[in-house]
Design an enzyme around this catalytic site. Structure first.
Site, mmCIF file in Angstrom:
data_model
loop_
_atom_site.group_PDB
_atom_site.id
_atom_site.type_symbol
_atom_site.label_atom_id
_atom_site.label_comp_id
_atom_site.label_asym_id
_atom_site.label_seq_id
_atom_site.Cartn_x
_atom_site.Cartn_y
_atom_site.Cartn_z
ATOM 1 N N ARG A 59 -7.738 -13.156 -5.371
ATOM 2 C CA ARG A 59 -7.226 -13.708 -4.112
ATOM 3 C C ARG A 59 -7.321 -15.224 -4.111
ATOM 4 O O ARG A 59 -6.480 -15.915 -3.531
ATOM 5 C CB ARG A 59 -8.007 -13.116 -2.932
ATOM 6 C CG ARG A 59 -7.641 -13.717 -1.582
ATOM 7 C CD ARG A 59 -8.056 -12.824 -0.415
ATOM 8 N NE ARG A 59 -9.371 -12.253 -0.578
ATOM 9 C CZ ARG A 59 -10.530 -12.875 -0.275
ATOM 10 N NH1 ARG A 59 -10.496 -14.115 0.198
ATOM 11 N NH2 ARG A 59 -11.679 -12.266 -0.441
ATOM 12 N N TYR A 111 16.762 -19.359 9.983
ATOM 13 C CA TYR A 111 16.611 -17.970 9.553
ATOM 14 C C TYR A 111 16.105 -17.107 10.701
ATOM 15 O O TYR A 111 15.168 -17.477 11.408
ATOM 16 C CB TYR A 111 15.660 -17.928 8.356
ATOM 17 C CG TYR A 111 15.129 -16.565 7.988
ATOM 18 C CD1 TYR A 111 15.991 -15.486 7.796
ATOM 19 C CD2 TYR A 111 13.769 -16.359 7.832
ATOM 20 C CE1 TYR A 111 15.497 -14.231 7.461
ATOM 21 C CE2 TYR A 111 13.265 -15.109 7.489
ATOM 22 C CZ TYR A 111 14.131 -14.048 7.310
ATOM 23 O OH TYR A 111 13.639 -12.810 6.982
ATOM 24 N N ASP A 185 12.491 -25.891 4.783
ATOM 25 C CA ASP A 185 12.800 -24.634 4.106
ATOM 26 C C ASP A 185 13.948 -24.925 3.134
ATOM 27 O O ASP A 185 15.070 -25.172 3.538
ATOM 28 C CB ASP A 185 13.204 -23.572 5.138
ATOM 29 C CG ASP A 185 13.485 -22.214 4.507
ATOM 30 O OD1 ASP A 185 13.801 -22.161 3.304
ATOM 31 O OD2 ASP A 185 13.420 -21.196 5.228
ATOM 32 N N LYS A 210 14.732 -15.272 -3.098
ATOM 33 C CA LYS A 210 16.136 -15.638 -3.188
ATOM 34 C C LYS A 210 16.453 -16.336 -4.518
ATOM 35 O O LYS A 210 16.190 -15.786 -5.576
ATOM 36 C CB LYS A 210 16.520 -16.488 -1.979
ATOM 37 C CG LYS A 210 16.014 -15.957 -0.622
ATOM 38 C CD LYS A 210 16.405 -14.521 -0.351
ATOM 39 C CE LYS A 210 16.168 -14.096 1.098
ATOM 40 N NZ LYS A 210 14.770 -14.092 1.544
#
Length: 401
Positions: A59, A111, A185, A210
């Site tokens: 982690r 978005y 973004d 993406k």
């Protein structure tokens, strides 16, 4: 805690950087040319809290993740990168650095998942958001308040492909308050076509799902920055909350970066052909593509970006019936959400990716039932154009011309 990923060898050109940064075979005892997939969740310590290998628990850091994050940072012209389990997990981690009473300024065309998260989740945490058209500097200035801590923008925006002037926005915001974080973004452009940090932004977010991965087989997000203080805050949140990307997904995304330059060039080439065809077709009301001279911010796109990516939007003549018929008629394009993969996708934002945005907001923004968003893939250009043509012919009767 793993060491920050700021030690990548620098290369002058993007494609070389994407292939070699962080990938040195000498880091592995076997000197493997392809980075290893380290699935171990924990690592041996020589004595309590003495980490000879630099890793303690996956982690907090992992060898495969470090290789990927080092390459990712180099691609974004950043000193630091953090990979997350999704784009929204990355966004959530940024918000987790804020406090009750803080304020966010966000571009209004954004978005749908970001809109939903800010409006329906973050709002319940005592953090407020104001959505404005950030392409107009006066709107940005008017929206900033004494408790504004974050300005969140996309460029181009999703789904209307509006451009926001990153340098102008960051300059304005930092003149008002240098402590405000400007986050961009960069999903639609990818690191190949746009470097927001070079334009003054504090932070870059990607939905790695993406273009950056580009193969439709990884869910992931990333944050990149040149600010050590911001990296430290975000690393702490990532470690404390645990929204990390798996080693296998890091391996796949790292592999995706190796062909990013080639893919983005072809995405753009195909998108140009599709956009030019749509613009000339009588069954289309309006075509939106930043690479077209007809785009109202084409000049900004040329100045701010190195290219125009593979996202195209258009308004079809008629109404919902014509949109649905078009989307049912495509054969090369596939009706599906997401974008940026090698396959071409088409969707209806008002009913799909942006359905969670209120009808009133959609009407103001222009996200109507006739707005269709295309993610133009890597198929043969002629096949893509022919598919669009036959679907338009099937959807829009001559009586509507």
């Amino acid at each position: 805690m793993a060491e920050p990923n700021s030690d990548a060898q620098g290369f002058p050109h993007f494609a070389t950087q994407a292939i070699h940064a962080g990938q040195d075979p000498d880091q592995w005892r076997s000197q493997a040319m392809i980075p290893l997939i380290s699935l171990s969740t924990t690592f041996k310590q020589n004595s309590p809290a003495v980490l000879s290998g630099g890793f303690e628990y996956t982690r907090g850091g992992n060898p495969t993740r470090k290789v990927y994050e080092t390459c990712l940072a180099a691609c974004e012209n950043a000193q630091y990168a953090l990979s997350f389990s999704s784009g929204l997990a990355a966004t959530m981690s940024v918000i987790q650095t804020l406090s009750v009473g803080d304020h966010i300024v966000c571009c209004d065309d954004v978005y749908g998942g970001t809109n939903r998260y800010f409006n329906k989740v973050v709002s319940r945490q005592g953090i407020t958001s104001t959505f404005v058209d950030c392409s107009k500097m006066e709107n940005v200035r008017a929206a900033i308040t004494p408790n504004t801590k974050l300005v969140w923008i996309e460029s181009p925006t999703n789904p209307l492909l509006k451009l926001n002037d990153i340098r102008a926005i960051t300059t304005l915001v930092h003149e008002i308050n240098s402590e405000i974080i400007v986050s961009v973004d960069n999903t639609f452009m990818s690191s190949y076509f746009q470097h927001p940090l070079d334009l003054g932004a504090d932070l870059v977010m990607h939905s790695i799902t993406k273009y950056m991965n580009g193969h439709g087989d990884v869910l992931g997000g990333a944050l990149c920055t040149n600010r050590k203080d911001l990296y430290d805050k975000l690393y702490f949140v990532q470690y404390a909350v645990g929204a990390v990307q798996s080693p296998m997904d890091c391996y796949l995304a790292n592999r995706g970066l190796k062909t990013l330059a080639l893919r983005m060039r072809q995405h753009q080439s195909n998108a140009f052909a599709v956009a030019k065809f749509l613009e000339s077709n009588s069954r289309v009301v309006k075509t939106i593509y930043p690479g077209l001279p007809s785009h109202p911010q084409h000049e900004l796109a040329v100045r701010q970006c190195k290219g125009f990516s593979g996202m195209v939007a258009f308004y079809i003549k008629g109404g919902l019936e014509q949109s649905e018929t078009f989307l049912k008629s495509v054969k090369v394009f596939t009706l599906a959400e997401s974008l940026g993969g090698f396959e071409s996708l088409a969707e209806l934002p008002a009913r799909m990716t942006h359905a969670s945005v209120s009808a009133e907001e959609r009407e103001v923004l222009g996200i109507s039932d006739t707005l269709i968003r295309l993610s133009v893939g890597l198929e043969e250009e002629a096949d893509l154009v022919a598919d669009i043509e036959q679907a338009l012919n099937a959807a829009v009767p001559d009586s509507l011309l």
